[in-house]
Design a protein around this motif. Structure first.
Motif, PDB file in Angstrom:
ATOM      1  N   ARG A  99       0.822  -1.197   0.000  1.00 31.54           N
ATOM      2  CA  ARG A  99       0.000   0.000   0.000  1.00 31.54           C
ATOM      3  C   ARG A  99       0.865   1.260   0.000  1.00 31.54           C
ATOM      4  NH1 ARG A  99      -5.028  -1.175   4.210  1.00 31.54           N
ATOM      5  NH2 ARG A  99      -6.010  -2.826   2.976  1.00 31.54           N
ATOM      6  N   LEU A 100       1.929   1.230   0.755  1.00 30.42           N
ATOM      7  CA  LEU A 100       2.823   2.381   0.775  1.00 30.42           C
ATOM      8  C   LEU A 100       3.474   2.594  -0.587  1.00 30.42           C
ATOM      9  CD1 LEU A 100       4.561   1.966   4.255  1.00 30.42           C
ATOM     10  CD2 LEU A 100       2.760   3.559   3.622  1.00 30.42           C
ATOM     11  N   ARG A 101       3.851   1.502  -1.229  1.00 28.47           N
ATOM     12  CA  ARG A 101       4.448   1.615  -2.563  1.00 28.47           C
ATOM     13  C   ARG A 101       3.425   2.162  -3.556  1.00 28.47           C
ATOM     14  NH1 ARG A 101       9.175   2.429  -4.348  1.00 28.47           N
ATOM     15  NH2 ARG A 101       9.937   0.881  -2.823  1.00 28.47           N
ATOM     16  N   ALA A 102       2.188   1.692  -3.471  1.00 29.58           N
ATOM     17  CA  ALA A 102       1.151   2.200  -4.368  1.00 29.58           C
ATOM     18  C   ALA A 102       0.889   3.678  -4.110  1.00 29.58           C
ATOM     19  CB  ALA A 102      -0.141   1.396  -4.194  1.00 29.58           C
ATOM     20  N   ARG A 103       0.895   4.055  -2.845  1.00 27.93           N
ATOM     21  CA  ARG A 103       0.679   5.468  -2.537  1.00 27.93           C
ATOM     22  C   ARG A 103       1.822   6.330  -3.062  1.00 27.93           C
ATOM     23  NH1 ARG A 103       0.340   8.410   3.358  1.00 27.93           N
ATOM     24  NH2 ARG A 103      -0.068  10.478   2.522  1.00 27.93           N
ATOM     25  N   LYS A 104       3.026   5.833  -2.998  1.00 26.49           N
ATOM     26  CA  LYS A 104       4.164   6.589  -3.519  1.00 26.49           C
ATOM     27  C   LYS A 104       4.046   6.786  -5.024  1.00 26.49           C
ATOM     28  CE  LYS A 104       9.225   6.666  -3.533  1.00 26.49           C
ATOM     29  NZ  LYS A 104      10.456   5.950  -3.120  1.00 26.49           N
ATOM     30  N   ILE A 105       3.557   5.767  -5.725  1.00 25.68           N
ATOM     31  CA  ILE A 105       3.390   5.881  -7.175  1.00 25.68           C
ATOM     32  C   ILE A 105       2.275   6.864  -7.503  1.00 25.68           C
ATOM     33  CG2 ILE A 105       2.738   4.628  -9.266  1.00 25.68           C
ATOM     34  CD1 ILE A 105       4.087   2.157  -8.081  1.00 25.68           C
ATOM     35  N   VAL A 106       1.163   6.744  -6.782  1.00 26.38           N
ATOM     36  CA  VAL A 106       0.036   7.644  -7.042  1.00 26.38           C
ATOM     37  C   VAL A 106       0.402   9.087  -6.699  1.00 26.38           C
ATOM     38  CG1 VAL A 106      -2.331   8.191  -6.354  1.00 26.38           C
ATOM     39  CG2 VAL A 106      -1.664   5.824  -6.766  1.00 26.38           C
ATOM     40  N   GLY A 107       1.266   9.270  -5.699  1.00 27.74           N
ATOM     41  CA  GLY A 107       1.668  10.612  -5.309  1.00 27.74           C
ATOM     42  C   GLY A 107       2.676  11.250  -6.234  1.00 27.74           C
ATOM     43  N   HIS A 108       3.138  10.532  -7.248  1.00 29.52           N
ATOM     44  CA  HIS A 108       4.074  11.123  -8.200  1.00 29.52           C
ATOM     45  C   HIS A 108       3.396  12.244  -8.973  1.00 29.52           C
ATOM     46  CE1 HIS A 108       6.843  11.336 -11.679  1.00 29.52           C
ATOM     47  NE2 HIS A 108       7.747  10.897 -10.812  1.00 29.52           N
ATOM     48  N   LYS A 109       4.183  13.189  -9.449  1.00 27.50           N
ATOM     49  CA  LYS A 109       3.620  14.348 -10.133  1.00 27.50           C
ATOM     50  C   LYS A 109       2.848  13.961 -11.392  1.00 27.50           C
ATOM     51  CE  LYS A 109       7.891  15.252 -12.732  1.00 27.50           C
ATOM     52  NZ  LYS A 109       8.937  16.258 -13.047  1.00 27.50           N
ATOM     53  N   TRP A 110       3.186  12.823 -12.010  1.00 21.84           N
ATOM     54  CA  TRP A 110       2.455  12.392 -13.193  1.00 21.84           C
ATOM     55  C   TRP A 110       1.060  11.863 -12.858  1.00 21.84           C
ATOM     56  CZ3 TRP A 110       6.773   9.292 -16.195  1.00 21.84           C
ATOM     57  CH2 TRP A 110       7.733  10.210 -16.644  1.00 21.84           C
ATOM     58  N   PHE A 111       0.861  11.386 -11.624  1.00 19.57           N
ATOM     59  CA  PHE A 111      -0.417  10.774 -11.248  1.00 19.57           C
ATOM     60  C   PHE A 111      -1.104  11.527 -10.114  1.00 19.57           C
ATOM     61  CE2 PHE A 111       2.599   7.460 -12.583  1.00 19.57           C
ATOM     62  CZ  PHE A 111       1.947   6.970 -13.694  1.00 19.57           C
ATOM     63  N   LYS A 112      -0.582  12.680  -9.751  1.00 22.70           N
ATOM     64  CA  LYS A 112      -1.144  13.419  -8.633  1.00 22.70           C
ATOM     65  C   LYS A 112      -2.559  13.902  -8.921  1.00 22.70           C
ATOM     66  CE  LYS A 112       1.868  15.838  -6.537  1.00 22.70           C
ATOM     67  NZ  LYS A 112       2.844  16.897  -6.190  1.00 22.70           N
ATOM     68  N   PHE A 139      -7.837  14.315 -17.764  1.00 24.45           N
ATOM     69  CA  PHE A 139      -6.405  14.616 -17.846  1.00 24.45           C
ATOM     70  C   PHE A 139      -6.189  16.128 -17.834  1.00 24.45           C
ATOM     71  CE2 PHE A 139      -2.494  15.303 -20.439  1.00 24.45           C
ATOM     72  CZ  PHE A 139      -1.604  14.739 -19.544  1.00 24.45           C
ATOM     73  N   PRO A 140      -5.350  16.664 -16.924  1.00 23.57           N
ATOM     74  CA  PRO A 140      -5.219  18.117 -16.800  1.00 23.57           C
ATOM     75  C   PRO A 140      -4.264  18.750 -17.792  1.00 23.57           C
ATOM     76  CG  PRO A 140      -3.901  17.036 -15.128  1.00 23.57           C
ATOM     77  CD  PRO A 140      -4.590  15.945 -15.888  1.00 23.57           C
ATOM     78  N   GLY A 141      -3.585  17.948 -18.607  1.00 19.24           N
ATOM     79  CA  GLY A 141      -2.617  18.501 -19.550  1.00 19.24           C
ATOM     80  C   GLY A 141      -3.275  18.983 -20.826  1.00 19.24           C
ATOM     81  N   GLN A 142      -2.516  18.940 -21.909  1.00 23.05           N
ATOM     82  CA  GLN A 142      -3.022  19.404 -23.187  1.00 23.05           C
ATOM     83  C   GLN A 142      -4.185  18.533 -23.666  1.00 23.05           C
ATOM     84  OE1 GLN A 142       0.014  19.740 -26.155  1.00 23.05           O
ATOM     85  NE2 GLN A 142       1.292  21.112 -24.943  1.00 23.05           N
ATOM     86  N   VAL A 143      -5.142  19.170 -24.298  1.00 22.55           N
ATOM     87  CA  VAL A 143      -6.291  18.432 -24.842  1.00 22.55           C
ATOM     88  C   VAL A 143      -5.833  17.453 -25.916  1.00 22.55           C
ATOM     89  CG1 VAL A 143      -8.506  18.677 -26.017  1.00 22.55           C
ATOM     90  CG2 VAL A 143      -7.811  20.365 -24.312  1.00 22.55           C
ATOM     91  N   LEU A 144      -4.809  17.834 -26.676  1.00 23.09           N
ATOM     92  CA  LEU A 144      -4.292  16.958 -27.723  1.00 23.09           C
ATOM     93  C   LEU A 144      -3.836  15.626 -27.142  1.00 23.09           C
ATOM     94  CD1 LEU A 144      -3.334  16.471 -30.626  1.00 23.09           C
ATOM     95  CD2 LEU A 144      -1.203  17.614 -30.027  1.00 23.09           C
ATOM     96  N   THR A 145      -3.113  15.672 -26.031  1.00 23.79           N
ATOM     97  CA  THR A 145      -2.648  14.434 -25.397  1.00 23.79           C
ATOM     98  C   THR A 145      -3.808  13.633 -24.842  1.00 23.79           C
ATOM     99  OG1 THR A 145      -0.594  15.557 -24.803  1.00 23.79           O
ATOM    100  CG2 THR A 145      -1.076  13.516 -23.668  1.00 23.79           C
ATOM    101  N   ALA A 146      -4.770  14.328 -24.231  1.00 23.22           N
ATOM    102  CA  ALA A 146      -5.927  13.637 -23.658  1.00 23.22           C
ATOM    103  C   ALA A 146      -6.757  12.934 -24.723  1.00 23.22           C
ATOM    104  CB  ALA A 146      -6.800  14.635 -22.889  1.00 23.22           C
ATOM    105  N   VAL A 147      -6.792  13.474 -25.936  1.00 23.08           N
ATOM    106  CA  VAL A 147      -7.596  12.889 -27.011  1.00 23.08           C
ATOM    107  C   VAL A 147      -6.800  11.839 -27.779  1.00 23.08           C
ATOM    108  CG1 VAL A 147      -8.814  13.382 -29.164  1.00 23.08           C
ATOM    109  CG2 VAL A 147      -9.024  14.942 -27.226  1.00 23.08           C
ATOM    110  N   MET A 148      -5.573  12.165 -28.100  1.00 24.30           N
ATOM    111  CA  MET A 148      -4.787  11.322 -29.006  1.00 24.30           C
ATOM    112  C   MET A 148      -4.437   9.969 -28.384  1.00 24.30           C
ATOM    113  SD  MET A 148      -3.588  11.591 -32.084  1.00 24.30           S
ATOM    114  CE  MET A 148      -2.438  10.754 -33.159  1.00 24.30           C
TER     115      MET A 148
END
Length: 1254
Positions: free
Chosen positions: A127-140, A957-966
């Motif tokens: 669980r701690l490992r999963a939380r560390k992954i989810v807490g990464h800036k890419w998955f925050k 997805f909070p980034g570019q719409v292009l990435t979210a769609v493509m």
């Protein structure tokens, strides 16, 4: 499915708690001797030793042993401690059994506990490992979206996409849909049913409309091409049949298709017609997309472009007119759109009103958080340490320590004020989503207590609350500016990096952020004052300020003067400059090798202006202490009101049912009261209570706000010495008083706006007690489709005051004294013949042919024709078709942008999105199908798991719409195309799995690279130049609005209302500025060998312009609140009625706008700093200007304590401060423009001596 009231998944990690369990009962006389293992454990963990000691003391008859227990909640800071405490050597059971217990029972108990503890450890670590992954800036961003509200659109999109996949997996249905059946998955991920019902149906309406037009365009091309087609040579057909004769008996379908797509029937004339129609059609679709994006038609226009590409590249292969070629894409698109409509209507349908209400906290929550921060700051301000105001003896012994503590306290105030200002400005980000959605409220179908009109009225009040919070943000900006003396923002100077690399010898800057910055301006002058060459600007004798403020207010503060005047003079006056000429010259020699410093003239003038306010900084904390005592109750009441209003708007439609369940008693109550709603009396009483509390706090504040005048009250005493204070030669600095007036005024305005919002909520709560179905009028629907519906709402820029007397011009001759300001064409003058003038105006229509959007359409058409050219040539047609060259054409057309920087960003986004989409699609395919050609059940199962994840990414997805769609589109294409080839038969070389993935990625890479190269073919448009021109246009618009505000203030009517047109212009340009700031990233991706793009300088210009428009809004508001005499007094005091000063202001605006547009340098000596000219007015300090023509007597001739305590003087003082800040922003714009453009017109040997008397 979680309940709506249930909170989302907790983001906290599980904790380990030590719990004790009773062991077997044993006599208390039996001693408990610790084992050696226990001794080792105690020595390793003192904390555990204490726990065991407490356990032994807890019971004499029972011995308890520790075990691991997982908790669902816990703080992150305790995770490491828990692991260190509990994940050591397993503790064996040390409790002794009775003498008749067997060893086997003891071993069984110990082994079971040990296995359970290790299992818990593994679960905890995972669980701690999963939380560390989810807490990464890419998955925050994932965690906050795992709520019931955000998962409902994901459920709708998952259902429609998965059902579309199931239809594709049924082979008869797949054959009926056609050769492009896999396109249904592309439509499912590109246009998921994630929006409210009305908005989603508008998207689908645009989808059918534009794709219907595209199909008609394809049919027209096929008709014209068919008329040019000739009979195919029989020998060519025979050669093709002989080439694929081996497939005639084994696979007749593939045999016919191979002959067809080998270009056997391809002819030159039909190919030319199809190529021309493809280029023109896609160019027109992309041009209209550019003109209208973002809009509900954006993605439908993209899909219409895809339909034209597929239809015309396919129809050219057939020997007859294939009018159904557009159906290849239109049919799967229509089926998927139908599924989306079903999901929108029947799976957690959402009305626009409900979605609109849920966005209100985006404005209210940041404001509530800011009120909390202000409360904490003001609480500390009330408890300033007493040693800062100690007696003279202590001051003489601890002066250095006192000065340091004061500077640290002041810096802390400035830093926290800066953070609060950012919190207040965060609420501005909640306005654009509401403004974009409000036009759907009048065409919404909903079952709710509040109608669309009610919500728009609430939004009007909420927008006013947010606008008034901008005034409070301005107050905290004043705190930072005055405390740090940063009126002139030189943070973007060209010598910035040199300052960092050589901190001991810094270039000129007005920023004084801490005590260590005393030498920041040491290198500005060529010599010291003692040198006598006259190049240093002498101090200006300001008539409304002095350094003797301590003597004036010592009777009130009961404190002694802290000697900070010399500290501030060191860093703000030209007399504190470095006197080592050799060091200064060496720095300038170094700078000349890079870039010359700019803005030296403005900086030296500002240093002299700031020197006069050095002593006033000493009493900032005391003044803020007085302000905090009066403001705290109102701040607390505002915080409670904001929280209550948020709760009300979110819970106004709770427990709604179409057919409510009613008991007999409830039915009797309904028949008596006429209400069928389950309304909470506590919520209603809470709303009334906070409104009353806020009103009481405001009334009390309006009475006690005069406390800030106490330090100045004795100056109006007739017994006060005449040679001291405001009437003598020793002038007093009233900047602190005006600063407090700023806070009081904006707090009152914010509170009154919040009260209006609460009262509107109360009124709606009483009048809308029952839920009902709301539906739009037919006229509203038609007007919405025509986009011509004009609303009478504040947020639409029309309050319905067009016929008000305040806006009518009674004296047209006076208004036309200077004539109307119009732009002229320098190359042409009008004809004398009116008919020729009409023709000349019609000739301007041809200007569109040279516009950027039209040239973009031409380039997109040519690019589409070039990338699809192999399809229309017989020798390469089969290669283009079988290797899916159509993907290259589509990607090239959709990647090309107007600016090369935008194309580069799109290139990067499509590469990343296509890679991950192909990878995840290939993984999902092989998991569901293994090494086979496709397993329908496996793919359905894997789709049920992965499609919700893909839709979640597409929607949230909070980034570019292009990435979210493509990314999900590529993911769905790999799966759909692979199964189609595996089930029906491979039509191309891209078969399934890996074949589809790598060919898709390669085609995307070729297409986007072709678009990137093509973007550098002339005409090339630079995003950097476009941004510069946009800022020039914005400065020009600010000047125009400034003139409109003054024109409105010059109205002869006694009372005015805010001009709705001015207010709408301010809202529009602030919105445009936010969009302009988002384009900086695109410009930074335009790489050049000439140098780097100065993004930080444009960011400084963006921030300054945002402040400028906010100050214009505040000035416009306060001018309309003043009566005619006070309004005229304010204009006279600020010199806004002086044509000479206005000429300087407008010259600065025009100079900066023109220089930015043309890219030319600014003169080294300009009318800036305008603040110095602003302070040359005749009226100083607290005095009011005398108008001999005013016979009304409304304006007092002498300032008294009663006048200071009046509301009119409060607004008058605020207008002065606002105008000063506005003028200082113009000076800041001049300096920033000089950092961007440089300087010219240098005059050598000029002594910068300023004559302060004009």
């Amino acid at each position: 499915m979680p309940h709506q009231d249930d909170p989302g998944p907790s983001s906290q990690a599980p904790q380990i708690h030590i719990t004790t369990t009773p062991d077997l009962v044993q006599p208390s006389t039996v001693p408990s001797h610790p084992s050696p293992t226990d001794e080792q454990t105690r020595s390793r963990s003192p904390g555990r030793k204490r726990d065991r000691g407490r356990d032994r003391q807890s019971s004499s008859g029972h011995v308890k042993h520790a075990s691991f227990a997982l908790a669902g909640e816990g703080g992150e800071e305790n995770d490491d401690a828990n692991i260190n405490t509990n994940l050591g050597t397993p503790r064996p059971v040390t409790s002794r059994l009775e003498s008749n217990s067997s060893d086997s029972v003891k071993e069984k108990v110990e082994g079971g506990l040990e296995r359970r503890s290790w299992m818990n450890k593994v679960i905890l670590l995972s669980r701690l490992r999963a939380r560390k992954i989810v807490g990464h800036k890419w998955f925050k961003w994932v965690g906050p979206k795992l709520t019931w509200k955000d998962m409902r659109p994901v459920a709708r999109g998952s259902f429609s996409s998965w059902v579309g996949l199931v239809l594709l997996l049924i082979v008869p249905v797949e054959r009926a849909i056609g050769q492009a059946a896999f396109f249904s998955l592309i439509v499912a991920f590109m246009l998921p049913p994630s929006q409210p019902v009305v908005q989603q149906f508008e998207v689908y309406l645009n989808l059918f409309f534009f794709n219907g037009l595209a199909w008609a365009w394809v049919a027209l091309a096929v008709f014209i091409a068919g008329n040019t087609r000739q009979t195919t040579d029989p020998s060519k057909i025979a050669a093709a049949e002989a080439k694929y004769a081996y497939l005639r008996d084994s696979n007749p379908t593939t045999y016919r298709e191979r002959i067809l797509y080998d270009g056997t029937y391809l002819q030159a004339k039909p190919a030319v017609v199809c190529a021309i129609f493809l280029a023109v059609g896609t160019g027109a679709a992309l041009w209209w997309k550019l003109r209208t994006q973002p809009s509900p038609a954006t993605f439908p226009l993209v899909l219409s472009c895809v339909l034209i590409d597929i239809g015309l590249t396919t129809a050219v292969f057939y020997p007859y007119n294939l009018y159904t070629s557009g159906l290849l894409f239109f049919l799967p698109m229509a089926i998927q759109a139908g599924l989306g409509c079903i999901a929108t209507l029947f799976i957690f349908p959402e009305s626009v009103g409900h979605s609109f209400q849920s966005k209100f906290p985006g404005i209210l929550n940041p404001l509530a958080a800011a009120m909390k921060s202000i409360e904490l700051l003001f609480q500390e301000a009330k408890t300033i340490p007493s040693d800062l105001n100690g007696d003279a003896g202590l001051l003489s012994t601890n002066e250095a320590r006192r000065e340091k503590e004061f500077a640290e306290k002041l810096e802390d105030w400035a830093e926290r004020s800066k953070d609060i200002r950012q919190q207040l400005l965060q609420s501005l980000a909640g306005l654009p989503p509401l403004r974009a959605q409000q036009r759907y409220l009048n065409v919404d179908f909903s079952y709710s207590r509040l109608s669309g009109e009610d919500l728009r009225t609430l939004f009007d009040h909420l927008a006013l609350v947010q606008a008034r919070s901008g005034g409070m943000a301005f107050f905290f900006d004043v705190i930072v500016t005055n405390a740090r003396h940063t009126h002139l923002d030189s943070s973007a100077w060209s010598v910035y990096k040199v300052n960092q690399s050589r901190p001991g010898s810094r270039a000129a800057s007005i920023r004084n952020e801490n005590v260590a910055d005393d030498s920041r301006r040491e290198s500005l002058a060529d010599d010291s004052l003692a040198g006598g060459d006259g190049t240093v600007t002498p101090p200006i004798d300001h008539d409304d300020s002095t350094d003797n403020l301590a003597h004036e207010r010592s009777s009130y503060f009961n404190g002694k003067k802290l000697h900070f005047a010399s500290f501030i003079r060191k860093s703000s006056s030209a007399h504190g400059l470095n006197r080592d000429k050799g060091s200064h010259v060496s720095l300038l020699d170094h700078l000349r090798k890079i870039q010359q410093p700019v803005g030296v003239y403005e900086s030296t003038r500002y240093m002299d202006i700031e020197k006069a306010f050095a002593s006033d900084t000493e009493y900032v904390l005391e003044q803020l202490n007085i302000l905090a005592r009066g403001c705290l109750p109102v701040i607390r009441a505002c915080e409670a009101a904001l929280s209550t209003s948020t709760s009300w708007i979110l819970n106004v439609n709770r427990d709604r049912r179409v057919i409510p369940k009613l008991h007999k008693k409830r039915q009797d109550q309904i028949s008596a009261n006429g209400s069928s709603e389950k309304r909470s009396p506590e919520a209603i009483n809470k709303l009334i209570q906070v409104t009353n509390d806020l009103q009481a706090a405001l009334d009390e504040f309006c009475v006690i706000r005069v406390e800030v005048i106490k330090p100045y009250r004795h100056l109006f005493d007739p017994n006060h010495p005449a040679d001291e204070g405001i009437h003598g030669s020793d002038k007093t600095n009233f900047r602190g008083l005006f600063q407090n007036f700023v806070a009081q005024y904006h707090l009152i305005e914010f509170t009154e706006a919040l009260l209006n919002l609460l009262r509107q909520m109360q009124e709606l709560d009483k009048s809308r007690q029952r839920r009902r179905f709301w539906y739009p009028r037919m006229s509203n629907l038609l007007a919405h489709l025509r986009h011509t519906h004009k609303e009478k709402h504040l947020t639409d820029g029309d309050d319905g005051h067009d016929n008000d007397a305040a806006f009518s011009r009674g004296d047209e001759d006076e208004d036309q004294f200077l004539g109307e300001a119009k732009k002229r064409n320098p190359e042409y003058k009008p004809f004398e013949n009116p008919y020729l003038n009409v023709i000349s105006r019609l000739a301007t229509i041809t200007d569109i042919l040279g516009s950027r959007s039209f040239m973009y359409a031409i380039k997109a058409a040519i690019l589409g024709a070039l990338t699809s050219l192999p399809n229309f040539i017989a020798s390469s047609a089969s290669f283009y078709y079988f290797n899916r060259g159509i993907w290259v054409t589509i990607m090239a057309q959709l990647t090309l942008a107007v600016f090369s920087g935008d194309t580069t960003v799109a290139w990067l986004g499509r590469v990343v999105a296509s890679f991950w989409g192909c990878l995840f699609g290939m993984v999902a395919w092989y998991i569901g199908s293994g090494s086979g050609k496709g397993n329908a059940y496996g793919l359905a199962a894997i789709g049920a798991v992965t499609f919700p994840i893909a839709i979640f990414f597409r929607v949230h997805f909070p980034g570019q719409v292009l990435t979210a769609v493509m990314t999900p589109v590529t993911f769905g294409l790999v799966i759909g195309y692979s199964y189609f080839n595996g089930s029906i038969g491979p039509l191309t070389y891209a078969q399934w799995g890996w074949d589809v993935a790598w060919r898709r990625f390669l085609c995307v890479l070729i297409g986007i690279t072709a678009a990137w190269i093509f973007s550098y073919i002339p005409p090339v448009y630079s995003a950097k130049r476009a941004i510069r021109h946009s800022y020039a246009q914005t400065i020009n618009a600010a000047g125009s609005i400034f003139c409109d505000v003054l024109s409105h203030a010059n109205d002869h009517h006694h009372r005015l209302r805010e001009d709705d047109e001015i207010r709408q212009k301010l809202i529009t340009w602030r919105s445009k500025l936010n969009k302009l700031g988002a384009r900086h990233n695109f410009a930074s991706n335009e790489y050049s060998l000439r140098g780097q793009w100065p993004e930080e300088r444009y960011k400084a210009l963006l921030d300054t312009l945002q402040d400028l428009f906010s100050l214009l809004s505040q000035l416009n508001h306060v001018l309309t609140q003043l009566d005619r005499p006070w309004r005229k007094a304010l204009l006279d005091r600020t010199r806004l009625s002086d044509p000479t000063f206005l000429g300087d202001v407008l010259a600065v605006l025009s100079m900066c706008s023109t220089a930015l547009r043309a890219g030319t340098a600014l003169p080294q000596i300009t009318p800036s700093p305008l603040v110095a000219r602003f302070r040359m007015g005749k009226t100083k300090g607290l005095d009011l200007p005398h108008d001999p023509t005013d016979q009304s007597g409304d304006l007092p001739s002498l300032v008294t304590v009663d006048v200071l305590e009046s509301d009119n003087y409060l607004r008058y003082a605020l207008g002065i401060t606002t105008t000063f800040s506005l003028i200082s922003r113009l000076d800041r714009i001049v300096v920033i423009c000089k950092t961007l453009l440089g300087e010219n017109f240098h005059i050598s040997g000029l002594h910068l001596e300023q004559n302060h008397r004009v």
